[in-house]
Design a protein around this motif. Structure first.
Motif, PDB file in Angstrom:
ATOM      1  N   PHE A  22       0.846  -1.188   0.000  1.00  0.00           N
ATOM      2  CA  PHE A  22       0.000   0.000   0.000  1.00  0.00           C
ATOM      3  C   PHE A  22       0.882   1.240   0.000  1.00  0.00           C
ATOM      4  O   PHE A  22       1.853   1.326   0.746  1.00  0.00           O
ATOM      5  CB  PHE A  22      -0.924   0.030   1.226  1.00  0.00           C
ATOM      6  N   ASN A  78       0.743   5.792  -1.306  1.00  0.00           N
ATOM      7  CA  ASN A  78      -0.020   6.918  -1.818  1.00  0.00           C
ATOM      8  C   ASN A  78       0.816   7.657  -2.851  1.00  0.00           C
ATOM      9  O   ASN A  78       1.910   8.129  -2.557  1.00  0.00           O
ATOM     10  CB  ASN A  78      -0.420   7.868  -0.679  1.00  0.00           C
ATOM     11  N   PRO A 120      -4.559   6.997  -2.856  1.00  0.00           N
ATOM     12  CA  PRO A 120      -4.168   5.765  -2.174  1.00  0.00           C
ATOM     13  C   PRO A 120      -4.311   4.553  -3.090  1.00  0.00           C
ATOM     14  O   PRO A 120      -5.299   4.423  -3.816  1.00  0.00           O
ATOM     15  CB  PRO A 120      -5.156   5.688  -1.008  1.00  0.00           C
ATOM     16  N   HIS A 138      -3.755   0.190  -3.344  1.00  0.00           N
ATOM     17  CA  HIS A 138      -3.470  -1.181  -2.950  1.00  0.00           C
ATOM     18  C   HIS A 138      -2.907  -1.881  -4.186  1.00  0.00           C
ATOM     19  O   HIS A 138      -3.514  -1.832  -5.259  1.00  0.00           O
ATOM     20  CB  HIS A 138      -4.781  -1.835  -2.489  1.00  0.00           C
ATOM     21  N   TYR A 145      -9.235  -0.452   4.699  1.00  0.00           N
ATOM     22  CA  TYR A 145      -9.151   0.947   4.299  1.00  0.00           C
ATOM     23  C   TYR A 145     -10.288   1.821   4.809  1.00  0.00           C
ATOM     24  O   TYR A 145     -10.321   3.015   4.508  1.00  0.00           O
ATOM     25  CB  TYR A 145      -9.046   1.036   2.771  1.00  0.00           C
ATOM     26  N   SER A 171      -9.790   2.547  -0.907  1.00  0.00           N
ATOM     27  CA  SER A 171      -8.548   2.650  -1.672  1.00  0.00           C
ATOM     28  C   SER A 171      -8.792   2.188  -3.099  1.00  0.00           C
ATOM     29  O   SER A 171      -9.677   1.363  -3.358  1.00  0.00           O
ATOM     30  CB  SER A 171      -7.454   1.782  -1.039  1.00  0.00           C
TER      31      SER A 171
END
Length: 262
Positions: free
Chosen positions: A132, A134, A138, A140, A165, A170
């Motif tokens: 994960f 950003n 964001p 995954h 999340y 996300s």
């Protein structure tokens, strides 16, 4: 009134572009934005982007997801906005602009290839089955054995709305490695709530995640998305990713007018 709009796409990620330098557009009208992005009752697009004046830079980017809500950074949208700004005569072959995640620099060549500088990334959270991070939005990132048969909408939604999340959710990227520096990517985007043909912040996240996890040692990585091909390059020093550029085509599709009542 009649609204003049422009349609752009970046590797299949499509956007309604509006020149809002005169500040006429009702920016808080969520319903209107969603209607314009609706593929059956409106223009159709993964998002809507306003080109606005900025006191310091060439322009400001205001981005909405297709659900009508203003959202986090959109990489392909940013690239398309650079091409739109060139069409509008705001820039020539270089741009400096502000987006929701801050300052961006970009170049555009004669063939319409836009290289957009993304935000630096200094935190990459690695877990057993996924990563994960950003990249302005964001993301995954998860490797899979079969990208072709995977039900992206169903499996992506499970992760997007999972306890991992929370309410914000996300974006979810499923990845298959094709070669040392080539990855195939399919993305479920929050706000669109479906798979999109491409996601700029998503492939940026994938490139960094694959490098951080040791799947590649290259700093120039090719990403094959459903809508075409993108490239991500970066500098890295002790887990800090800087000079991150998202590179690919940004294409004008058509211009039109639509009657609105607001």
């Amino acid at each position: 009134m009649q609204l003049t709009f422009y349609k752009y796409q970046g590797t299949g990620n499509d956007f309604v572009m509006i020149d809002n330098r005169s500040e006429f557009f009702p920016k808080n009208n969520t319903k209107l934005v969603a209607q314009l992005c609706d593929r059956r009752f409106g223009i159709g697009g993964d998002g809507l982007i306003l080109l606005e004046n900025h006191p310091q830079y060439d322009f400001k980017m205001v981005y909405y997801n297709s659900d009508g809500n203003e959202s986090s950074m959109c990489g392909n949208g940013g690239r398309c906005l650079v091409a739109f700004a060139k069409q509008m005569g705001v820039i020539e072959n270089k741009a400096e602009f502000e987006a929701v995640d801050g300052y961006h620099y970009a170049t555009i060549d004669a063939e319409g290839i836009v290289a957009l500088q993304m935000k630096d990334v200094d935190t990459v959270n690695q877990y057993e089955d996924y990563t994960f991070l950003n990249t302005g939005s964001p993301h995954h990132v998860q490797l899979v054995d079969d990208l072709v048969e995977l039900d992206i909408k169903t499996e992506g939604a499970k992760i997007r709305y999972s306890d991992l999340y929370g309410k914000a959710g996300s974006n979810v990227n499923f990845v298959y490695q094709l070669a040392n520096d080539i990855f195939a990517v399919r993305t479920y985007e929050r706000g669109v709530e479906d798979e999109t043909l491409s996601c700029g912040t998503g492939v940026t996240a994938v490139a960094i995640a694959m490098h951080q996890s040791g799947k590649t040692n290259n700093n120039i990585i090719d990403l094959n998305v459903e809508g075409g091909k993108l490239k991500v390059q970066f500098d890295v020093d002790n887990g800090n990713y800087t000079n991150v550029f998202l590179i690919g085509p940004a294409t004008f599709v058509f211009e039109g007018k639509i009657d609105l009542d607001f």
